[in-house]
Motif scaffolding. Structure first.
Motif, PDB file in Angstrom:
ATOM      1  N   ALA A  34      -2.206 -10.757   7.852  1.00  0.00           N
ATOM      2  CA  ALA A  34      -1.522  -9.841   6.944  1.00  0.00           C
ATOM      3  C   ALA A  34      -0.107 -10.283   6.601  1.00  0.00           C
ATOM      4  O   ALA A  34       0.411  -9.916   5.553  1.00  0.00           O
ATOM      5  N   GLU A  72      -0.341  -4.909   2.158  1.00  0.00           N
ATOM      6  CA  GLU A  72      -0.989  -3.603   2.275  1.00  0.00           C
ATOM      7  C   GLU A  72      -1.923  -3.413   1.088  1.00  0.00           C
ATOM      8  O   GLU A  72      -1.620  -3.840  -0.032  1.00  0.00           O
ATOM      9  N   ARG A  73      -3.054  -2.752   1.322  1.00  0.00           N
ATOM     10  CA  ARG A  73      -4.037  -2.509   0.267  1.00  0.00           C
ATOM     11  C   ARG A  73      -4.411  -1.030   0.272  1.00  0.00           C
ATOM     12  O   ARG A  73      -4.809  -0.477   1.298  1.00  0.00           O
ATOM     13  N   ARG A  81       4.668  -4.882   1.958  1.00  0.00           N
ATOM     14  CA  ARG A  81       5.625  -3.977   2.613  1.00  0.00           C
ATOM     15  C   ARG A  81       6.616  -4.789   3.430  1.00  0.00           C
ATOM     16  O   ARG A  81       6.234  -5.532   4.323  1.00  0.00           O
TER      17      ARG A  81
END
Length: 355
Positions: A34, A72-73, A81
């Motif tokens: 991520a 972020e999804r 973010r």
């Protein structure tokens, strides 16, 4: 943990560096998929007609990151973010602020944001005295009528139009340097950030400590009000990085109370002297003050080390200091910082192995 400055001896420094390195390695493994830096590619499925949000840009048919952070999804929206960012207000956020100005029909608050926030006189409950006066008038008219329409009348009392008298009495509600808990209402047409305090749990905070930590260390949750029953204190984790630790205060919900026995309660109150009421209101027991300071020091340790501040972690730090028989001031010593870092590294390592 960046910029951590503590007066450590050689042994403590080595132990702290080892614990921080272990935490960093565990964090990098958990967020390897991520985490992105500037110009990193973001894997997306173009067939889903994605929406490119904050921190993303399209370059040569690829979606790349324009800042460092975590991808972020949300449905079809993809954004980045930032990990270390200033507080960005969102509607419904629980925040804590300090009054810096009493203006016409509004209070101006400092909330650790790029601009001050505004709490309108019309966006908060009436003082208790006004509510009780309205209820007394109904009691004098007819008790049965009071039981039938008390909820409706109270609702109208809360929402009634504010008068010039209310505006003149604003300083009796809040004045400069008062600490207030409120909720973010949103940005209005005038460009100001507006707050609201339409519940009994909001309002002036007394008999406690106000702490300031980086906002990104406070994780947004459904519940930001916590009553630590074993210590007799209240803990409010403001989304804006302001944290309140104070003596427990019972929240009375006027809309839900059964007010049929109100005259009896008034008779009981009249028996107590004014001096006793003042002493009871201003005095905080020594044990409660120590618990407030111990909890506040636990938050300071977590903030200095750069750990997320949640009620569970705070209680672990407080219990750790008690188990080590440390005085309140000893929690800010270098050795305790090292112990907390080692305990956190051990806890995360165990949780990773269980997975």
């Amino acid at each position: 943990m960046r910029g951590l400055q503590l007066s450590l001896n050689k042994g403590q420094k080595l132990r702290l560096e080892k614990a921080l390195e272990q935490l960093e390695s565990l964090s990098s493994k958990a967020n390897s998929d991520a985490s992105v830096i500037v110009a990193d590619d973001i894997s997306v499925n173009y067939e889903d007609a994605i929406l490119k949000g904050h921190g993303t840009a399209e370059m040569d048919g690829r979606v790349v990151a324009t800042l460092c952070g975590v991808v972020e999804r949300v449905n079809k929206l993809v954004y980045v973010r930032s990990l270390r960012a200033r507080y960005k207000p969102e509607i419904g956020d629980i925040i804590i602020g300090r009054v810096i100005e009493v203006a016409p029909k509004r209070w101006r608050l400092e909330i650790n944001f790029s601009q001050d926030a505004v709490l309108m006189l019309s966006s908060m409950n009436l003082p208790d005295g006004i509510q009780e006066k309205c209820i007394d008038q109904l009691h004098e008219q007819n008790d049965n009528l009071m039981n039938a329409v008390q909820a409706l009348f109270l609702a109208l009392a809360f929402q009634r139009r504010r008068t010039a008298i209310d505006e003149l009495n604003m300083r009796t509600i809040f004045e400069e340097n008062d600490v207030i808990c409120a909720e973010v209402r949103g940005f209005q047409h005038d460009g100001c950030l507006h707050l609201q305090a339409r519940s009994q749990k909001y309002g002036k905070l007394k008999r406690g400590q106000l702490l300031t930590i980086p906002p990104y260390l406070v994780k947004k949750r459904k519940q930001h009000f916590h009553h630590l029953d074993q210590y007799g204190i209240d803990l409010i984790l403001g989304c804006n990085g302001f944290i309140w630790v104070g003596e427990h205060v019972e929240v009375r919900d006027d809309m839900a109370d059964d007010l049929s026995d109100k005259p009896e309660q008034q008779n009981v109150k009249s028996l107590s002297t004014t001096s006793d009421e003042e002493v009871e209101e201003t005095y905080t027991p020594l044990d409660t003050r120590q618990n407030i300071c111990r909890t506040a020091n636990a938050i300071r340790v977590l903030s200095t080390l750069g750990f997320m501040v949640t009620v569970e972690v705070i209680m672990e730090i407080v219990d750790l200091s008690v188990s080590l028989n440390l005085d309140v001031h000893e929690m800010l010593g270098s050795e305790f910082y090292v112990i907390v870092a080692e305990k956190e590294a051990e806890r995360r390592s165990l949780s990773t192995k269980k997975r």
